[in-house]
Scaffold this active site. Sequence first.
Site, PDB file in Angstrom:
ATOM      1  N   ASP A   1      -5.938   2.700  10.130  1.00  0.00           N
ATOM      2  CA  ASP A   1      -7.574   2.020  10.314  1.00  0.00           C
ATOM      3  C   ASP A   1      -7.563   2.213  11.576  1.00  0.00           C
ATOM      4  OD1 ASP A   1      -9.717   1.872   9.536  1.00  0.00           O
ATOM      5  OD2 ASP A   1      -9.916  -0.343   8.693  1.00  0.00           O
TER       6      ASP A   1
ATOM      7  N   ASP B   1       0.385   3.134   4.295  1.00  0.00           N
ATOM      8  CA  ASP B   1      -0.567   3.938   3.064  1.00  0.00           C
ATOM      9  C   ASP B   1      -2.193   4.632   4.305  1.00  0.00           C
ATOM     10  OD1 ASP B   1      -1.504   1.442   4.067  1.00  0.00           O
ATOM     11  OD2 ASP B   1      -2.143   0.827   1.761  1.00  0.00           O
TER      12      ASP B   1
ATOM     13  N   GLY C   1       0.481  -1.536   0.111  1.00  0.00           N
ATOM     14  CA  GLY C   1      -0.120   0.235   0.098  1.00  0.00           C
ATOM     15  C   GLY C   1       0.713   0.844   0.345  1.00  0.00           C
TER      16      GLY C   1
ATOM     17  N   ARG D   1      -4.626   0.552  -7.328  1.00  0.00           N
ATOM     18  CA  ARG D   1      -3.508   0.629  -6.834  1.00  0.00           C
ATOM     19  C   ARG D   1      -2.838   1.515  -7.709  1.00  0.00           C
ATOM     20  NH1 ARG D   1      -2.069  -2.219  -2.351  1.00  0.00           N
ATOM     21  NH2 ARG D   1      -2.377  -4.170  -2.679  1.00  0.00           N
TER      22      ARG D   1
ATOM     23  N   ASP E   1      -5.491  -0.148  -1.912  1.00  0.00           N
ATOM     24  CA  ASP E   1      -6.173  -1.682  -3.334  1.00  0.00           C
ATOM     25  C   ASP E   1      -7.439  -1.915  -2.847  1.00  0.00           C
ATOM     26  OD1 ASP E   1      -4.972  -3.241  -1.532  1.00  0.00           O
ATOM     27  OD2 ASP E   1      -5.519  -4.703  -2.521  1.00  0.00           O
TER      28      ASP E   1
ATOM     29  N   PHE F   1     -14.344   3.329   2.897  1.00  0.00           N
ATOM     30  CA  PHE F   1     -13.161   2.291   1.712  1.00  0.00           C
ATOM     31  C   PHE F   1     -12.894   3.019   0.299  1.00  0.00           C
ATOM     32  CE2 PHE F   1     -11.466  -1.829  -0.211  1.00  0.00           C
ATOM     33  CZ  PHE F   1     -10.737  -1.425   0.684  1.00  0.00           C
ATOM     34  N   VAL F   2     -11.172   3.022   0.484  1.00  0.00           N
ATOM     35  CA  VAL F   2     -10.828   4.308  -0.925  1.00  0.00           C
ATOM     36  C   VAL F   2      -9.989   3.314  -1.048  1.00  0.00           C
ATOM     37  CG1 VAL F   2     -11.210   6.099   0.496  1.00  0.00           C
ATOM     38  CG2 VAL F   2      -9.320   5.027   1.593  1.00  0.00           C
TER      39      VAL F   2
ATOM     40  N   LYS G   1      -7.973   7.518   8.847  1.00  0.00           N
ATOM     41  CA  LYS G   1      -8.986   6.962   9.068  1.00  0.00           C
ATOM     42  C   LYS G   1     -10.292   7.530  10.138  1.00  0.00           C
ATOM     43  CE  LYS G   1     -10.268   3.691   5.808  1.00  0.00           C
ATOM     44  NZ  LYS G   1     -11.123   2.659   5.855  1.00  0.00           N
TER      45      LYS G   1
HETATM   46  P1  IMP Z   1      -5.523  -1.000   9.807  1.00  0.00           P
HETATM   47  O1  IMP Z   1      -4.611  -2.016  11.020  1.00  0.00           O
HETATM   48  O2  IMP Z   1      -6.868  -0.828  10.548  1.00  0.00           O
HETATM   49  O3  IMP Z   1      -4.440   0.105  10.502  1.00  0.00           O
HETATM   50  O4  IMP Z   1      -5.113  -1.255   8.891  1.00  0.00           O
HETATM   51  C1  IMP Z   1      -3.730  -0.601   8.508  1.00  0.00           C
HETATM   52  C2  IMP Z   1      -3.853  -2.003   6.732  1.00  0.00           C
HETATM   53  O5  IMP Z   1      -5.650  -1.984   6.047  1.00  0.00           O
HETATM   54  C3  IMP Z   1      -3.869  -0.057   6.063  1.00  0.00           C
HETATM   55  O6  IMP Z   1      -2.628  -0.489   5.260  1.00  0.00           O
HETATM   56  C4  IMP Z   1      -4.656  -0.824   4.214  1.00  0.00           C
HETATM   57  O7  IMP Z   1      -3.956  -2.260   3.472  1.00  0.00           O
HETATM   58  C5  IMP Z   1      -5.628  -1.798   4.669  1.00  0.00           C
HETATM   59  N1  IMP Z   1      -6.262  -0.975   4.777  1.00  0.00           N
HETATM   60  C6  IMP Z   1      -7.060  -0.228   5.855  1.00  0.00           C
HETATM   61  N2  IMP Z   1      -8.452   0.046   5.390  1.00  0.00           N
HETATM   62  C7  IMP Z   1      -8.763   0.591   4.188  1.00  0.00           C
HETATM   63  C8  IMP Z   1      -9.142   1.568   3.042  1.00  0.00           C
HETATM   64  O8  IMP Z   1     -10.527   1.670   2.960  1.00  0.00           O
HETATM   65  N3  IMP Z   1      -8.908   0.800   1.828  1.00  0.00           N
HETATM   66  C9  IMP Z   1      -7.775  -0.233   1.182  1.00  0.00           C
HETATM   67  N4  IMP Z   1      -7.093  -0.384   2.338  1.00  0.00           N
HETATM   68  C10 IMP Z   1      -7.388  -0.646   3.782  1.00  0.00           C
HETATM   69 MG    MG Z   2      -1.347  -1.693   3.813  1.00  0.00          MG
END
Ligand code: IMP
Ligand code: MG
Length: 177
Positions: free
Chosen positions: A102, A99, A45, A164, A158, A151-152, A130
Amino acid sequence: MVEEETQLKELISSAEIKERLLQVSRVLDEKYYGEELVILMIMKGAVCLAADLIRTLNMKLSIDYIRCSSYEGQERGDLTIIGEEYLDLENKNVLVVDDIFDSGVTMDSVVKKLKLKNPKRMESLVLLNKLIEKSTEYRPDYTLFDVEDLFVVGYGLDYNENYRELPGIYVFKNSPE
Ligand code: IMP
Ligand code: MG
């Protein structure tokens, strides 16, 4: 890809990303003045962000990467970190680049794991943060943009390995299916 783009709505343009990246790069230039930095990408990402970042920074740097994966489509699975065993971060300044922040689980786990390698300093930079309640205490040191809980895709992000390559950040007008 043009036909598919019609299902997408632009949230952040490539010009906006470029402008914001320049601002953050100047902050980093000042902070790491006279020092070297390891840009540690979380693949895949972070690919677009890291590729642009290394060309907007004005400092001596090297790049390295790990792979993390926690999603299948929009469903969250278990987090896997691949490649950290090959990294030498001893006494180095490390900027972990991802990227999107979340839930925070990915960055929190990565930073915890990499700190065991005794870096001199470890910071993190994300393209997007987010606006949701986080499941961890950890927060990234640098964020380019805050986004709503949607979701972006695009600029490295991706949906099932698609989108991407898009130059900006997009949301689906309807469901991504
Ligand atoms: P986290 O562990 O919940 O912070 O998620 C981080 C990872 O989830 C990022 O590196 C992304 O690869 C993926 N991700 C989370 N939200 C999105 C989204 O809206 N679009 C695409 N990938 C996402
Ligand atoms: Mg990622």
